[in-house]
Design a protein around this motif. Structure first.
Motif, PDB file in Angstrom:
ATOM      1  N   GLY A 104     -13.476  51.923  49.548  1.00 50.92           N
ATOM      2  CA  GLY A 104     -13.420  50.604  50.481  1.00 50.92           C
ATOM      3  C   GLY A 104     -14.761  49.856  50.223  1.00 50.92           C
ATOM      4  N   PHE A 105     -15.901  50.219  49.956  1.00 46.75           N
ATOM      5  CA  PHE A 105     -16.924  49.391  50.140  1.00 46.75           C
ATOM      6  C   PHE A 105     -16.940  48.982  48.151  1.00 46.75           C
ATOM      7  N   GLY A 106     -17.763  48.066  48.319  1.00 47.49           N
ATOM      8  CA  GLY A 106     -17.928  46.910  46.341  1.00 47.49           C
ATOM      9  C   GLY A 106     -19.084  47.738  46.323  1.00 47.49           C
ATOM     10  N   LEU A 107     -19.143  46.916  45.051  1.00 46.66           N
ATOM     11  CA  LEU A 107     -20.449  46.985  44.586  1.00 46.66           C
ATOM     12  C   LEU A 107     -21.561  46.489  45.324  1.00 46.66           C
ATOM     13  N   ALA A 108     -21.399  45.290  45.427  1.00 45.42           N
ATOM     14  CA  ALA A 108     -23.192  44.194  46.291  1.00 45.42           C
ATOM     15  C   ALA A 108     -22.309  44.562  47.195  1.00 45.42           C
ATOM     16  N   ALA A 133     -18.555  59.072  46.909  1.00 45.24           N
ATOM     17  CA  ALA A 133     -18.510  57.013  46.787  1.00 45.24           C
ATOM     18  C   ALA A 133     -17.244  57.137  45.772  1.00 45.24           C
ATOM     19  N   LEU A 134     -15.889  56.378  46.056  1.00 47.88           N
ATOM     20  CA  LEU A 134     -15.069  56.538  45.025  1.00 47.88           C
ATOM     21  C   LEU A 134     -15.234  54.228  44.907  1.00 47.88           C
ATOM     22  N   LEU A 135     -15.137  54.598  43.858  1.00 49.24           N
ATOM     23  CA  LEU A 135     -15.690  52.657  43.394  1.00 49.24           C
ATOM     24  C   LEU A 135     -15.396  52.929  41.691  1.00 49.24           C
ATOM     25  N   PRO A 136     -15.004  51.594  41.645  1.00 52.53           N
ATOM     26  CA  PRO A 136     -14.098  50.749  40.228  1.00 52.53           C
ATOM     27  C   PRO A 136     -15.087  51.186  39.526  1.00 52.53           C
ATOM     28  N   LYS A 137     -15.211  51.244  38.104  1.00 49.53           N
ATOM     29  CA  LYS A 137     -15.951  50.778  36.840  1.00 49.53           C
ATOM     30  C   LYS A 137     -16.242  49.244  36.729  1.00 49.53           C
ATOM     31  N   PRO A 138     -16.790  49.197  36.256  1.00 53.16           N
ATOM     32  CA  PRO A 138     -18.386  49.761  35.271  1.00 53.16           C
ATOM     33  C   PRO A 138     -19.569  49.647  36.712  1.00 53.16           C
ATOM     34  N   VAL A 139     -19.875  50.468  36.951  1.00 50.95           N
ATOM     35  CA  VAL A 139     -21.246  50.879  38.074  1.00 50.95           C
ATOM     36  C   VAL A 139     -22.589  50.446  36.967  1.00 50.95           C
ATOM     37  N   PRO A 140     -23.119  49.796  37.585  1.00 51.08           N
ATOM     38  CA  PRO A 140     -24.670  49.204  37.056  1.00 51.08           C
ATOM     39  C   PRO A 140     -25.851  50.155  36.875  1.00 51.08           C
ATOM     40  N   THR A 141     -26.511  50.374  35.971  1.00 49.14           N
ATOM     41  CA  THR A 141     -27.051  51.529  36.501  1.00 49.14           C
ATOM     42  C   THR A 141     -27.823  51.758  37.089  1.00 49.14           C
ATOM     43  N   PHE A 142     -28.506  50.523  37.355  1.00 50.60           N
ATOM     44  CA  PHE A 142     -29.301  50.406  39.065  1.00 50.60           C
ATOM     45  C   PHE A 142     -28.960  50.771  40.565  1.00 50.60           C
ATOM     46  N   ARG A 143     -27.459  50.524  40.364  1.00 50.61           N
ATOM     47  CA  ARG A 143     -26.709  50.414  41.522  1.00 50.61           C
ATOM     48  C   ARG A 143     -26.635  52.216  41.321  1.00 50.61           C
ATOM     49  N   SER A 182     -29.734  58.135  47.039  1.00 53.45           N
ATOM     50  CA  SER A 182     -28.734  58.559  48.608  1.00 53.45           C
ATOM     51  C   SER A 182     -28.347  59.562  48.935  1.00 53.45           C
ATOM     52  N   GLY A 183     -27.974  59.849  47.810  1.00 51.80           N
ATOM     53  CA  GLY A 183     -27.104  61.304  47.607  1.00 51.80           C
ATOM     54  C   GLY A 183     -25.839  61.280  48.199  1.00 51.80           C
ATOM     55  N   ILE A 184     -25.357  60.306  46.746  1.00 52.30           N
ATOM     56  CA  ILE A 184     -23.956  59.864  47.195  1.00 52.30           C
ATOM     57  C   ILE A 184     -23.400  60.085  45.782  1.00 52.30           C
ATOM     58  N   ARG A 185     -22.364  60.944  45.233  1.00 49.58           N
ATOM     59  CA  ARG A 185     -22.111  61.684  44.266  1.00 49.58           C
ATOM     60  C   ARG A 185     -21.068  60.080  43.862  1.00 49.58           C
ATOM     61  N   LEU A 186     -20.641  59.828  42.169  1.00 53.05           N
ATOM     62  CA  LEU A 186     -19.762  58.933  42.618  1.00 53.05           C
ATOM     63  C   LEU A 186     -18.753  59.346  41.443  1.00 53.05           C
ATOM     64  N   LEU A 187     -17.445  59.093  42.215  1.00 53.44           N
ATOM     65  CA  LEU A 187     -16.356  59.190  41.508  1.00 53.44           C
ATOM     66  C   LEU A 187     -15.836  57.842  41.063  1.00 53.44           C
ATOM     67  N   VAL A 188     -15.732  57.408  39.607  1.00 50.50           N
ATOM     68  CA  VAL A 188     -15.452  56.204  39.406  1.00 50.50           C
ATOM     69  C   VAL A 188     -14.071  56.499  38.882  1.00 50.50           C
ATOM     70  N   TYR A 189     -12.997  55.262  39.519  1.00 56.61           N
ATOM     71  CA  TYR A 189     -11.988  54.825  38.667  1.00 56.61           C
ATOM     72  C   TYR A 189     -11.351  54.085  37.841  1.00 56.61           C
ATOM     73  N   ALA A 218     -17.154  60.382  35.293  1.00 61.70           N
ATOM     74  CA  ALA A 218     -17.964  58.848  35.598  1.00 61.70           C
ATOM     75  C   ALA A 218     -19.093  59.065  36.195  1.00 61.70           C
ATOM     76  N   ALA A 219     -19.509  60.376  35.714  1.00 58.45           N
ATOM     77  CA  ALA A 219     -21.114  60.532  36.508  1.00 58.45           C
ATOM     78  C   ALA A 219     -21.357  61.934  35.890  1.00 58.45           C
ATOM     79  N   PRO A 220     -23.153  61.587  35.334  1.00 52.74           N
ATOM     80  CA  PRO A 220     -23.588  63.403  34.341  1.00 52.74           C
ATOM     81  C   PRO A 220     -23.265  64.665  35.336  1.00 52.74           C
ATOM     82  N   ALA A 221     -22.831  65.029  35.517  1.00 50.52           N
ATOM     83  CA  ALA A 221     -22.063  67.245  35.680  1.00 50.52           C
ATOM     84  C   ALA A 221     -23.649  67.326  36.682  1.00 50.52           C
ATOM     85  N   ALA A 222     -23.011  67.625  37.411  1.00 58.98           N
ATOM     86  CA  ALA A 222     -24.052  68.271  38.259  1.00 58.98           C
ATOM     87  C   ALA A 222     -24.463  69.442  37.937  1.00 58.98           C
TER      88      ALA A 222
END
Length: 468
Positions: A197-201, A225-235, A242-249, A279-283
């Motif tokens: 439930g956190f936004g990109l900005a 973190a569960l985040l909606p697409k798209p996730v900009p490159t810098f974000r 910060s050690g956060i693996r992204l689950l992008v839906y 959503a993210a490169p494989a670990a």
């Protein structure tokens, strides 16, 4: 959605070590205002209350530039504390609103969920948990050891003195509330956090990630973190650093329904539905798992490994034990010889060894080390004077001992060369060789390494027999 990251998340939940951190998006499902909408309502209230055009314009500019903490702070100044508090109370009152699906899905995780953190002051989460979990709005020193609570970092409705909205309140919480900082730091270092439930900005998550990066020393623990697409490159990079693996839906319908579905599937132990693309490169490592190392586990396996919550993935016993070698570059020759002695365990499928020498050209060095250290079931500390002098080695020891303290990993020091290790933070552990004679002091180094491998085999046998 990345299946490997989902598997890591499922295993962290099964370990009983997962904490959900719920942002404003969770409450938005009940029609509650987002932070931006709250700032806009405060701006409108300031205008109606007769605030100067300059004051209203300042709030508007902060909103336009997405500086929401500054916007809310400017609104508080324009309205005065009493009117500001009354307005916020009125706008964030959830009375009469239905509990949103995401909050109910978080509550469905309670059988194995450790705790919930939230920056929301409404009572939707308390209602979702039907009062079964206690609410904490003033931290105590034992939160990291406690469980089954909702920790409201920004306070709770009606209790104005607990709120954290404006810049002065943030600064007070950040710099003048040692119990709050100590509680957050302990939870961050010893548990896995899932941001929902956190936004990109989002100023809230940015404040949190600032603390995360400051605490991490370049090797932050793995969170999600569960985040909606798209996730900009810098974000994306900021979050991953910060050690956060992204689950992008996908969020195709715009209602974030996938979030509640992922959480419910997590609670039921089902595999969430796959999205069209990862959503993210494989670990670089296999999925992380909380393989509860027993309190005081020693190198001979005298005390076995226990699982934090008694749950066991179906394939846990079958998979190899993930072994992480923490070593200094001058000891690569001894590392290579130990690896050779361990090769029968690897061929038998008992272990999956990893060390930084396996990182390929072009890979992110820090991320590969961090991910594999977090995924490890067994950490071998290759102890020498060079290792003790290494800052990277020290950071790895720190994280390994933290994971061991929370029952996630077994740590075994391997004495390679004579050094002053008895004063180290791992001095309490049983070392190998068991007679405390460093490998290089043996007349036959292969005999010493054979003794080491026999003890490691005993530990691996215990780990594979225990729930992980």
């Amino acid at each position: 959605m990345d299946d490997e990251i989902l598997e890591q998340l499922r295993e962290r939940y099964a370990s009983g070590n997962l904490i959900v951190f719920a942002g404003a998006g969770v409450s938005a499902g009940a029609g509650m205002p987002s932070w931006k909408q709250l700032a806009e309502k405060l701006r409108d209230r300031a205008r109606k209350a007769g605030a100067s055009p300059a004051a209203v314009d300042e709030i508007e500019q902060c909103i336009a530039s997405n500086q929401l903490i500054h916007a809310i702070s400017a609104a508080k100044l324009a309205l005065g504390p009493q009117e500001f508090n009354r307005t916020v109370d009125r706008e964030l009152d959830d009375t009469g609103r239905d509990v949103p699906e995401t909050a109910l899905a978080i509550a469905a995780l309670k059988p194995k969920l450790k705790a919930v953190l939230t920056t929301n002051i409404d009572r939707l989460l308390e209602r979702a948990f039907q009062g079964e979990w206690r609410v904490v709005d003033r931290p105590t020193g034992d939160l990291a050891q406690d469980s089954r609570y909702i920790f409201k970092l920004h306070g709770t409705l009606r209790a104005w003195d607990t709120w954290v909205f404006s810049r002065d309140q943030y600064d007070s919480a950040m710099f003048h509330a040692p119990l709050l900082q100590d509680a957050f730091n302990a939870l961050y270092r010893t548990h896995t956090i899932l941001f929902v439930g956190f936004g990109l900005a989002d100023d809230n998550i940015d404040q949190t990630l600032g603390r995360v990066r400051a605490l991490s020393g370049g090797q932050p623990p793995t969170h999600f973190a569960l985040l909606p697409k798209p996730v900009p490159t810098f974000r994306r990079r900021l979050l991953e650093e910060s050690g956060i693996r992204l689950l992008v839906y996908e969020n195709q319908a715009g209602d974030h329904a996938e979030v509640a579905q992922v959480l419910r599937d997590l609670a039921q132990g089902a595999a969430p539905p796959r999205a069209a693309a990862p959503a993210a490169p494989a670990a670089p490592a296999a999925p992380a798992v909380s393989s509860g190392a027993a309190r005081g586990t020693n190198a001979t396996g005298a005390t076995g490994a226990t699982h934090a919550a008694g749950a066991q993935p179906a394939n846990a016993a079958a998979r190899p034990v993930r072994v992480f070698f923490s070593y200094a570059a001058p000891d690569e020759d001894l590392l290579g010889r130990l690896e050779a002695h361990l090769s029968p365990l690897r061929r038998e499928g008992l272990i999956a060894p990893w060390h930084s020498g396996k990182i390929g050209a072009g890979e992110d060095l820090e991320r590969a080390i961090r991910d594999n250290l977090e995924a490890a079931d067994l950490v071998l500390l290759m102890v020498s004077a060079s290792f003790l002098a290494s800052e990277q080695g020290d950071a790895q020891v720190t994280r390994a001992m933290e994971r061991r303290a929370s029952g996630q990993v077994t740590v075994v020091p391997v004495l390679l060369r004579p050094c002053d290790w008895e004063t180290s933070r791992f001095a309490e552990l049983q070392v190998v060789p068991r007679d405390r004679k460093p490998v290089t002091k043996w007349d036959d180094k292969d005999e010493a390494l054979l003794q080491v491998v026999r003890d490691i085999r005993a530990v691996v046998t215990k780990l594979r027999a225990a729930p992980r």
